[in-house]
Design a protein around this motif. Sequence first.
Motif, PDB file in Angstrom:
ATOM      1  N   GLU A 188     -32.130   5.050 -54.749  1.00 36.70           N
ATOM      2  CA  GLU A 188     -32.777   5.433 -55.999  1.00 36.70           C
ATOM      3  C   GLU A 188     -32.739   4.253 -56.956  1.00 36.70           C
ATOM      4  O   GLU A 188     -31.674   3.702 -57.239  1.00 36.70           O
ATOM      5  N   PHE A 189     -33.922   3.846 -57.428  1.00 36.27           N
ATOM      6  CA  PHE A 189     -34.017   2.749 -58.381  1.00 36.27           C
ATOM      7  C   PHE A 189     -34.659   3.230 -59.672  1.00 36.27           C
ATOM      8  O   PHE A 189     -35.358   4.243 -59.696  1.00 36.27           O
ATOM      9  N   VAL A 190     -34.416   2.468 -60.739  1.00 36.25           N
ATOM     10  CA  VAL A 190     -35.048   2.720 -62.026  1.00 36.25           C
ATOM     11  C   VAL A 190     -36.167   1.705 -62.194  1.00 36.25           C
ATOM     12  O   VAL A 190     -35.939   0.498 -62.043  1.00 36.25           O
ATOM     13  N   ALA A 191     -37.369   2.156 -62.468  1.00 37.28           N
ATOM     14  CA  ALA A 191     -38.505   1.262 -62.671  1.00 37.28           C
ATOM     15  C   ALA A 191     -38.733   1.055 -64.170  1.00 37.28           C
ATOM     16  O   ALA A 191     -38.738   2.020 -64.937  1.00 37.28           O
ATOM     17  N   ARG A 236     -31.425   4.442 -71.814  1.00 40.22           N
ATOM     18  CA  ARG A 236     -31.337   5.338 -70.654  1.00 40.22           C
ATOM     19  C   ARG A 236     -30.007   5.229 -69.927  1.00 40.22           C
ATOM     20  O   ARG A 236     -29.421   6.246 -69.540  1.00 40.22           O
ATOM     21  N   LEU A 237     -29.520   3.991 -69.739  1.00 37.81           N
ATOM     22  CA  LEU A 237     -28.340   3.780 -68.907  1.00 37.81           C
ATOM     23  C   LEU A 237     -27.102   3.343 -69.688  1.00 37.81           C
ATOM     24  O   LEU A 237     -25.997   3.354 -69.150  1.00 37.81           O
ATOM     25  N   GLY A 238     -27.307   2.884 -70.923  1.00 39.87           N
ATOM     26  CA  GLY A 238     -26.169   2.578 -71.775  1.00 39.87           C
ATOM     27  C   GLY A 238     -25.591   1.189 -71.656  1.00 39.87           C
ATOM     28  O   GLY A 238     -24.767   0.780 -72.475  1.00 39.87           O
ATOM     29  N   ARG A 239     -26.046   0.421 -70.666  1.00 41.95           N
ATOM     30  CA  ARG A 239     -25.458  -0.908 -70.463  1.00 41.95           C
ATOM     31  C   ARG A 239     -26.344  -1.731 -69.543  1.00 41.95           C
ATOM     32  O   ARG A 239     -27.154  -1.195 -68.782  1.00 41.95           O
ATOM     33  N   ILE A 240     -26.181  -3.038 -69.625  1.00 45.98           N
ATOM     34  CA  ILE A 240     -26.763  -3.971 -68.652  1.00 45.98           C
ATOM     35  C   ILE A 240     -25.688  -5.007 -68.369  1.00 45.98           C
ATOM     36  O   ILE A 240     -25.227  -5.698 -69.272  1.00 45.98           O
ATOM     37  N   LYS A 255     -20.644   3.099 -63.655  1.00 47.74           N
ATOM     38  CA  LYS A 255     -21.166   2.097 -62.729  1.00 47.74           C
ATOM     39  C   LYS A 255     -21.895   1.001 -63.486  1.00 47.74           C
ATOM     40  O   LYS A 255     -22.568   1.244 -64.486  1.00 47.74           O
ATOM     41  N   ARG A 256     -21.773  -0.207 -63.002  1.00 46.60           N
ATOM     42  CA  ARG A 256     -22.465  -1.330 -63.622  1.00 46.60           C
ATOM     43  C   ARG A 256     -23.952  -1.285 -63.307  1.00 46.60           C
ATOM     44  O   ARG A 256     -24.371  -0.754 -62.279  1.00 46.60           O
TER      45      ARG A 256
END
Length: 247
Positions: free
Chosen positions: A54-57, A78-82, A3-4
């Motif tokens: 659910e969000f990431v702060a 943490r997420l591997g991409r932006i 997911k993006r």
Amino acid sequence: MSKRVALVTGGMGGLGTALCRRLHLDGFIVAATFSPSNHHHPEWLAGHRRDGMEFVAVEADVADFEGAGRAVQRLLARLGRIDVLVNNAGLVRDSSMCSMGLDDWHAVMGVNLDGAFNMARHTIEPMVAQRWGRIVNIGAVNAQRGAIGQANYAAAKAGLHGLTMALALESARHGVTVNTVSPGYLDTRMMHDMPPHVLHERILPQIPVGRLGQPGEVAAMVSWLVSETAGFVTGANLAINGGQHMC
């Protein structure tokens, strides 16, 4: 493909919350930055969790170049991409030029303009490397028309679109688009904190549609800009101000 990921600065304010919720509904993993002085982010996260969101702060002082870089690196780890950056963090310190202090000037420039540069500088390379990305800078109607008592804010937001255009030219061949969205006055807590006569006698008469904008309306425009279908739009400044300023 995983997911993006969308990163929204100032994501816990009135407009920021609308942006985060809309991008979540669009299928993004959404991260929201909050300033070090914001101690209410656990409640914000918990409230949205109750809604099934659910969000990431991410704590970040966007005006601090090195701090912004560390925040971006934590998110990448943490997420591997932006994939998407929405530069929404903002600050106002209004006063007439005769009484505006240098600290007021630098503080507003630091968040509204330097902050956008800092976040874009640290996220553009991952976007270029993956040959896809979207950057949306949140401008303001008063950058286009001026406003008494907002020399610092209007200058910062006007400069923001210059950044948009230059970065759009640099990044277009890499599959990254960069645009500005310039809202007018929105139906947020800040507007309702002002004296009622200011809102009803000074502000609303300036808006031809006769009302404040809804944060969700701005979020819908941003939603389109960061989608696949807006890939031919870059370097633009899209006004959403109820007809208050037309260009």
